[in-house]
Enzyme design. Sequence first.
Site, PDB file in Angstrom:
ATOM      1  N   ALA A   1      -7.198   1.893   5.537  1.00 46.00           N
ATOM      2  CA  ALA A   1      -5.941   2.515   6.245  1.00 46.00           C
ATOM      3  C   ALA A   1      -5.924   4.124   6.151  1.00 46.00           C
ATOM      4  O   ALA A   1      -5.119   4.865   7.028  1.00 46.00           O
ATOM      5  CB  ALA A   1      -4.569   2.151   5.754  1.00 46.00           C
TER       6      ALA A   1
ATOM      7  N   ALA B   1      -7.217  -4.472   3.949  1.00 49.37           N
ATOM      8  CA  ALA B   1      -7.200  -5.618   3.481  1.00 49.37           C
ATOM      9  C   ALA B   1      -7.009  -5.644   1.612  1.00 49.37           C
ATOM     10  O   ALA B   1      -6.476  -6.636   1.258  1.00 49.37           O
ATOM     11  CB  ALA B   1      -8.862  -6.111   3.529  1.00 49.37           C
TER      12      ALA B   1
ATOM     13  N   THR C   1     -22.071   0.685  12.323  1.00 52.99           N
ATOM     14  CA  THR C   1     -22.368  -0.796  12.109  1.00 52.99           C
ATOM     15  C   THR C   1     -21.313  -1.631  11.338  1.00 52.99           C
ATOM     16  O   THR C   1     -20.856  -1.057  10.437  1.00 52.99           O
ATOM     17  CB  THR C   1     -23.734  -1.086  11.371  1.00 52.99           C
ATOM     18  OG1 THR C   1     -24.752  -0.524  12.198  1.00 52.99           O
ATOM     19  CG2 THR C   1     -24.111  -2.617  11.321  1.00 52.99           C
TER      20      THR C   1
ATOM     21  N   CYS D   1      -1.012   8.581 -13.151  1.00 52.40           N
ATOM     22  CA  CYS D   1      -0.500   8.052 -14.402  1.00 52.40           C
ATOM     23  C   CYS D   1      -1.766   7.856 -15.356  1.00 52.40           C
ATOM     24  O   CYS D   1      -1.862   6.793 -15.522  1.00 52.40           O
ATOM     25  CB  CYS D   1       0.374   6.911 -14.141  1.00 52.40           C
ATOM     26  SG  CYS D   1       1.305   6.278 -15.859  1.00 52.40           S
TER      27      CYS D   1
HETATM   28  N1  PLP Z   1      -0.336   3.617   3.622  1.00 53.59           N
HETATM   29  C1  PLP Z   1       0.212   3.083   2.480  1.00 53.59           C
HETATM   30  C2  PLP Z   1       1.794   2.786   2.721  1.00 53.59           C
HETATM   31  C3  PLP Z   1      -0.364   2.923   1.395  1.00 53.59           C
HETATM   32  O1  PLP Z   1       0.123   2.342   0.295  1.00 53.59           O
HETATM   33  C4  PLP Z   1      -1.704   3.017   1.412  1.00 53.59           C
HETATM   34  C5  PLP Z   1      -2.431   3.049  -0.019  1.00 53.59           C
HETATM   35  O2  PLP Z   1      -2.141   3.161  -1.013  1.00 53.59           O
HETATM   36  C6  PLP Z   1      -2.444   3.706   2.363  1.00 53.59           C
HETATM   37  C7  PLP Z   1      -1.783   4.075   3.495  1.00 53.59           C
HETATM   38  C8  PLP Z   1      -3.936   4.007   2.416  1.00 53.59           C
HETATM   39  O3  PLP Z   1      -4.803   2.812   2.333  1.00 53.59           O
HETATM   40  P1  PLP Z   1      -6.406   2.804   1.693  1.00 53.59           P
HETATM   41  O4  PLP Z   1      -6.239   2.472   0.431  1.00 53.59           O
HETATM   42  O5  PLP Z   1      -6.689   1.628   2.626  1.00 53.59           O
HETATM   43  O6  PLP Z   1      -6.776   3.951   2.318  1.00 53.59           O
END
Ligand code: PLP
Length: 390
Positions: free
Chosen positions: A73, A209, A246, A334
């Site tokens: 993400a 994921a 890829t 932490c």
């Molecule tokens: N958005 C939210 C609300 C999240 O909790 C996180 C991960 O902590 C992310 C985005 C980022 O995701 P990723 O770990 O896949 O980069």
Amino acid sequence: MRPVYLDHNATTPLARDVLTAMSPYLGGQYGNPLTSHRFGEGPRAAVEAARAEVLTLLGADAGEFHVLFNSGATEGLNHAVKGLAFASLDGGRAGVRRRLVLGGLEHYAVAKPAAWLAAQFGFEVVTIAPRRDGVVAAGDFLAAVEPETTLLAALHWANNELGTLQPVGAIGRACRERGVPFVCDAVQVIGKCDASEAAGFADVVALSAHKFYGPKGVGALLVRAGIAFAPLLHGAQQEEGLRGGTHNVPGIAGLGAAARAAGEGRRREAERVAALRDALWDGLRERIDGVDWNGGRATVLPNTLNVSFAGCPSAALCAALDARGFAISAGAACRSGTASPSKNLLAMGLSESRALTSVRISLGHDTTSHDVCAAVDAFAAAVNEVRAAN
Ligand code: PLP
């Protein structure tokens, strides 16, 4: 006693069925899905099956959205914000639609690219503060979404620290009526809440994921077909030219299996976990003085409890619990025995001292009622110990 993991909003263990779904593509099924010979067939089918699972999870029809598989993400949200912005540049600068409206508790993966775009290209970032309950009010947010000048609006569905659910449906639909693309970070809701309405209100949706019992380093970004959207990674023609590279076939197969499992039995599991979370809260409140639930129970993920323990620094409490075998986290890092206050708790209007004495407890599939009883005992002892030392 086995260690007890109560940090599922940070990441989740890989589900056994997910590992099983991945394993052929870590072994004999190693072909590149884009090749036309027989070695590509199985991997290609796995990628397309995963694409279908993601669309189903978010309630989308095939053809309604591009599903771009990516590294998670952080990449997806960077792509969401920059992909819309880059497609709108006018002579290399922000055009008439230069406003980016963001919720005040967005993940850094949204807030930082937006700030960078403002500094580099002249976009304007408008950030809408949450109320004290950790929710961004729809009216406040929409007041900033001017159709003529707003390029995008972004609001996460659920907050990773507080678990608070945001009014994404109402806001997303209103943005659609105004012709403003709505970006939704759905990372924390998948597998915890019904996400099948996403396609009805969002134009760009990010998921990852590893937050729902899948592998790390793989995610998906859904982008509504027809929206002006630029690639972030230029390369070959994977993902219709919108994301070169890829395919990570084992990861994508794992994401697909995790997406399928996230839909199955979700409601029952959410009720089970919410009951455990509530029992934990009741136990903490009975046994320990000066405990507050940050954000409150009204609109919150079923698995999340963010609490402050007055006079008990969160970094020390995390360490004291870790020593007793319980893994939780403070809003911020932490690890080293020091912590900075959570930006989210401060944005809600909580004091710095309250933010510095807050921790996040997030339950998951492997949490049992025995874990919860043991956690209450461990918290009572650890809070006493930390308070006595401060
Ligand atoms: N958005 C939210 C609300 C999240 O909790 C996180 C991960 O902590 C992310 C985005 C980022 O995701 P990723 O770990 O896949 O980069």
